[in-house]
Design an enzyme around this catalytic site. Structure first.
Site, PDB file in Angstrom:
ATOM      1  N   LYS A 206      37.893  89.784  48.348  1.00 10.59           N
ATOM      2  CA  LYS A 206      38.912  89.491  47.332  1.00 10.59           C
ATOM      3  C   LYS A 206      38.853  90.535  46.207  1.00 10.59           C
ATOM      4  CE  LYS A 206      40.571  85.996  44.115  1.00 10.59           C
ATOM      5  NZ  LYS A 206      40.509  84.601  43.635  1.00 10.59           N
ATOM      6  N   GLU A 212      27.345  93.721  48.790  1.00 10.14           N
ATOM      7  CA  GLU A 212      26.962  93.648  50.207  1.00 10.14           C
ATOM      8  C   GLU A 212      28.082  94.198  51.087  1.00 10.14           C
ATOM      9  OE1 GLU A 212      26.966  91.129  48.040  1.00 10.14           O
ATOM     10  OE2 GLU A 212      25.273  89.758  48.342  1.00 10.14           O
ATOM     11  N   GLY A 267      38.157  82.400  46.593  1.00 10.39           N
ATOM     12  CA  GLY A 267      37.490  82.990  47.760  1.00 10.39           C
ATOM     13  C   GLY A 267      37.182  81.960  48.824  1.00 10.39           C
ATOM     14  N   ARG A 268      36.641  80.803  48.405  1.00  8.95           N
ATOM     15  CA  ARG A 268      36.224  79.792  49.391  1.00  8.95           C
ATOM     16  C   ARG A 268      37.380  78.955  49.885  1.00  8.95           C
ATOM     17  NH1 ARG A 268      34.065  79.378  44.544  1.00  8.95           N
ATOM     18  NH2 ARG A 268      34.721  77.663  43.163  1.00  8.95           N
ATOM     19  N   GLU A 353      29.696  75.537  46.041  1.00  8.38           N
ATOM     20  CA  GLU A 353      30.139  76.554  45.078  1.00  8.38           C
ATOM     21  C   GLU A 353      31.280  75.992  44.217  1.00  8.38           C
ATOM     22  OE1 GLU A 353      31.973  80.691  46.006  1.00  8.38           O
ATOM     23  OE2 GLU A 353      29.843  81.071  45.655  1.00  8.38           O
ATOM     24  N   HIS A 384      16.898  65.776  67.411  1.00  9.55           N
ATOM     25  CA  HIS A 384      15.549  66.226  67.806  1.00  9.55           C
ATOM     26  C   HIS A 384      14.936  67.093  66.726  1.00  9.55           C
ATOM     27  CE1 HIS A 384      16.307  64.714  71.888  1.00  9.55           C
ATOM     28  NE2 HIS A 384      17.561  65.060  71.607  1.00  9.55           N
ATOM     29  N   LYS A 512      23.135  88.351  40.560  1.00 14.68           N
ATOM     30  CA  LYS A 512      23.689  89.680  40.846  1.00 14.68           C
ATOM     31  C   LYS A 512      23.313  90.649  39.721  1.00 14.68           C
ATOM     32  CE  LYS A 512      28.043  88.231  43.085  1.00 14.68           C
ATOM     33  NZ  LYS A 512      29.512  88.248  42.918  1.00 14.68           N
TER      34      LYS A 512
END
Ligand code: F6P
Length: 545
Positions: A206, A212, A267-268, A353, A384, A512
């Site tokens: 965005k 990253e 963004g999400r 978030e 399990h 950050k």
């Protein structure tokens, strides 16, 4: 005390909690044979069974008064109308406009955003068509076979989760890969088997400033140019999705391969935008538009259905019931569908978030719990792994079970076994097993005396542990769209009751910021002694190595 915890609805729920805690779900089911019918909802083949909750009709009435007191209807209107409800960033929240049908109009800042949405959707359709039919080829003239999405958070989790979920609808000619971690292992292991001549990179970001993503994008670019021998190859093998077209241009992306979206898309909440390009390439634009249609159907349900029959409202309120009145610290997403293996991870960002916050819309610290920790794994694997805790631990862990009635991979008894386990787990969590029942079982197994008495306490199950079950006809694009939009709106409902802004994320900035200071120190470019003893010690050990 905040207005919320002082409010009549909240006070009534606190009193009600004390009363209902003396009841059991066993008792509620025994007292009302129609409980399943009363506590389930349906929409286009999606069933929400919320009858296995520690809740009576009185509970729901009180929870609904909480939502009314929070003026949810006004907030829904404001969101869909493009008001700037993301107040700390002064932005509208219009991911719903991304799935608006042709002919719709949605305004913000006096402008109808739908024409732009449709323009980009049309560009996606043309681009996907050309890649999938082979008319768009790579630098050496070969068709593109591997799509590598480079992005992180909302620019990766949604596309990855939905590409995985809808694999049965995917092209057999294209493979979808997702690189997000700045750990070079992610990129190197992904690229290792790929042929640069037939690889298409989509840089999804965005802001187009995420460390990253840009680091991975630059390394991918180097990989491509080194293999294909020319910078000219970039124009044929890179696309970009962003709101920041200046930066995509600076990176050298061919403008024909740039797909924009807008600040009013969080963004999400962006998988419905061109961020969904990897999905559209993988399953085709027709299926991608079915996904949008499912999301739109849930939007209409959310806007038009009375709150007492409204899926996002009911799910949201039950989450509040456990988070705020039972002090549940976490809740589990347990998809009994291997194609939904990434759904818990997707919902972690969407939910935590959005609502992992402690300051309300008025700038005051809240005096109540906000979002629970979200986690989960597909069933039956979880059985399990962590079901011991869910059944017999000291904590209540509310859980959402999701399962398809029809499998894409029918094979003998597999699917019947999967669903038997899914239904049995919710039944066992609800029923529990009393000491008498456990004793009778041990006797029937031939145990007696001290051996029986010693084992007995460990065989008792407290029960009364809540779950919702979302049962859908088949995991198809439309259903996937309904499910994602269902949780988006559930999160919104909770944010309204908690009086928090679900659409900013200031909490991700501090780490950050500190990483930016640490990097040159780890690179030996700056002296590292300004930190606490632990951080200094860690840096020192790294540098000594
Ligand atoms: O986690 C912080 C965040 O800003 C998320 O909200 C976002 O989805 C992700 O980083 C990636 O941001 P971008 O799409 O701008 O690269």
């Amino acid at each position: 005390m905040s207005n919320l915890t002082r409010s009549p609805a909240w006070q009534a729920l606190t009193a009600h909690h004390a009363a209902i805690s003396k009841q059991t779900m066993r008792g509620m089911f025994a007292a009302d044979p129609a409980r399943f019918d009363k506590f389930s909802l349906q929409l286009d083949g999606l069933l929400l069974d919320y009858s296995k909750n520690v809740a009576s009709e009185e509970t729901l009435r009180l929870l609904l008064s909480l939502v009314r007191q929070s003026k949810l209807d006004d907030w829904i209107t404001r969101m869909f109308n493009g008001d700037k409800i993301n107040t700390t960033e002064q932005r509208a929240v219009l991911h719903t406009a991304l799935r608006a049908p042709h002919g719709a109009s949605v305004y913000t800042d006096g402008k109808d955003v739908v024409p732009d949405v449709l323009r980009v959707r049309d560009h996606m359709r043309r681009f996907c068509g050309a890649v999938r039919d082979g008319s768009l080829r790579g630098h050496t003239g070969k068709p593109l076979r591997d799509v590598v999405n480079i992005g992180i958070g909302g620019s990766s989790l949604g596309p990855q989760m939905i590409s995985e979920a809808l694999k049965p609808y995917a092209s057999t000619q294209l493979n979808a890969h997702f690189v997000s971690n700045v750990d070079a292992t992610d990129l190197i292991e992904t690229l290792r088997p790929l042929d640069p001549e037939t690889t298409l990179f989509i840089i999804s970001s965005k802001t187009f400033t995420t460390q990253e993503t840009l680091t991975n994008a630059r390394s991918a670019r180097t990989w491509l140019v080194n293999h294909l021998g020319s910078e000219d190859a970039v124009a044929k093998h890179f696309a970009a999705v962003s709101t920041n077209l200046a930066e995509t241009s600076k990176f050298g992306i061919n403008p024909d391969n740039v797909f924009e979206f807008w600040d009013w898309v969080g963004g999400r909440y962006s998988v419905w935008s061109a961020i969904g390009l990897p999905i559209a390439l993988y399953i085709g634009m027709d299926n991608f538009e079915r996904l949008l249609a499912g999301g739109h159907a849930m939007d209409q349900h959310f806007r038009e259905t009375p709150f007492e029959k409204n899926m996002p409202v009911i799910l949201g309120l039950l989450g509040i019931w456990y988070a705020n009145f039972f002090d549940a610290a976490s809740y589990a997403i347990l998809p009994y569908d291997q194609y939904l293996q990434h759904f818990p991870a997707y919902l972690q960002q969407l939910e935590m978030e959005s609502n992992g916050k402690r300051v309300d819309r008025d700038g005051h610290d809240v005096d109540y719990a906000t979002h629970m920790v979200v986690w989960g794994e597909p069933g039956t694997n979880g059985q399990h792994s962590f079901y011991q805790l869910i059944h017999q631990g000291t904590r209540m862990v509310p859980a959402d079970f999701l399962a398809p009635i029809t499998s894409h991979n029918p094979l003998g008894e597999h699917h019947a076994m999967l669903l038997a386990n899914c239904f049995a787990q919710t039944e066992a969590l609800m029923l529990g097993k009393t000491e008498e029942e456990a004793r009778a079982e041990l006797v029937a197994q031939g145990l007696s005396g001290e051996a029986l008495e010693t084992l007995l306490p460990y065989k008792v199950f407290p029960g009364n542990r809540p779950s919702n079950t979302l049962l859908f006809d088949r995991l198809d694009p439309y259903t996937m769209g309904m499910l994602v939009a269902l949780y988006e709106h559930k999160v919104f409902v909770q944010s309204v009751v908690w009086n928090i802004n679900a659409f900013d994320q200031w909490g991700v900035e501090f780490g950050k910021q500190l990483a930016g200071k640490l990097l040159p120190e780890l690179q030996g470019k700056q002296d590292a002694s300004s930190h606490d003893a632990s951080t200094n010690g860690l840096i020192k050990r790294f540098l000594a190595h």
